[in-house]
Scaffold this motif. Structure first.
Motif, PDB file in Angstrom:
ATOM      1  N   VAL A 178       7.369  14.504  74.311  1.00 18.30           N
ATOM      2  CA  VAL A 178       6.430  15.061  75.257  1.00 18.30           C
ATOM      3  C   VAL A 178       5.804  14.087  76.347  1.00 18.30           C
ATOM      4  N   SER A 235       4.179  17.579  80.869  1.00 18.83           N
ATOM      5  CA  SER A 235       3.958  17.343  79.503  1.00 18.83           C
ATOM      6  C   SER A 235       2.941  18.063  78.896  1.00 18.83           C
ATOM      7  N   ALA A 288       4.401  21.261  77.858  1.00 15.53           N
ATOM      8  CA  ALA A 288       5.019  21.094  76.759  1.00 15.53           C
ATOM      9  C   ALA A 288       4.449  21.066  75.530  1.00 15.53           C
ATOM     10  N   GLN A 310      10.720  20.010  79.704  1.00 15.84           N
ATOM     11  CA  GLN A 310       9.498  20.120  80.208  1.00 15.84           C
ATOM     12  C   GLN A 310       9.554  20.981  81.639  1.00 15.84           C
TER      13      GLN A 310
END
Length: 162
Positions: A7, A17, A20, A110
């Motif tokens: 991540v 990010s 995710a 992502q």
């Protein structure tokens, strides 16, 4: 499992990010979670209308999202390809893979989460559904643009990712 490596990595996009990270913590507002505080909603996945919407279903066992994920990663992952959430998270968390394919899978992961969430929310709010091929093109273009922007910053080790 050290999922944080999949991540928070060099050249990731903070917005992607964060999405995710939310998904990994199962904190996205999927129907299975919404049902706990609003039992009257339709729990079916808005992308496929076949199964209850859960994180693992949306990413990437749903027929719609699986088509997008497969189009983007089957050639890249080859024998390691999977549409199982746990297998994907395991792959992106394993730093032993070659750097360029690992970066690409992490970034596609992502970007796909973010783009699929946007498509899901658009449909929930009455927008016209986009075909999987269009989302695939959007994600592919996003990844390519990111690689070009990395190149413009002077980091040429990602050139082979194109």
């Amino acid at each position: 499992m050290e999922w944080h490596k999949g991540v928070w990595f060099t050249h990731s996009t903070p917005k992607f990010s964060f999405f995710a990270w939310l998904a990994l913590h199962n904190r996205l507002t999927t129907c299975d979670r919404i049902l706990s505080w609003s039992p009257g909603i339709n729990p079916l996945c808005v992308l496929c209308q076949r199964q209850q919407e859960t994180r693992n279903h949306i990413f990437f066992t749903c027929g719609y999202s699986s088509e997008v994920w497969g189009a983007l990663t089957k050639g890249l992952l080859k024998r390691s390809y999977s549409s199982s959430w746990d297998s994907i998270v395991s792959f992106i968390s394993d730093s032993r893979h070659p750097w360029t394919p690992l970066f690409l899978v992490r970034y596609v992961f992502q970007s796909a989460i973010h783009t699929l969430c946007r498509e899901r929310n658009s449909r929930r709010h009455g927008d016209r559904p986009q075909p999987p091929a269009k989302l695939t093109r959007i994600i592919d273009k996003t990844v390519r643009n990111r690689i070009f922007s990395i190149r413009m910053m002077g980091d040429v080790k990602y050139d082979e990712a194109l």
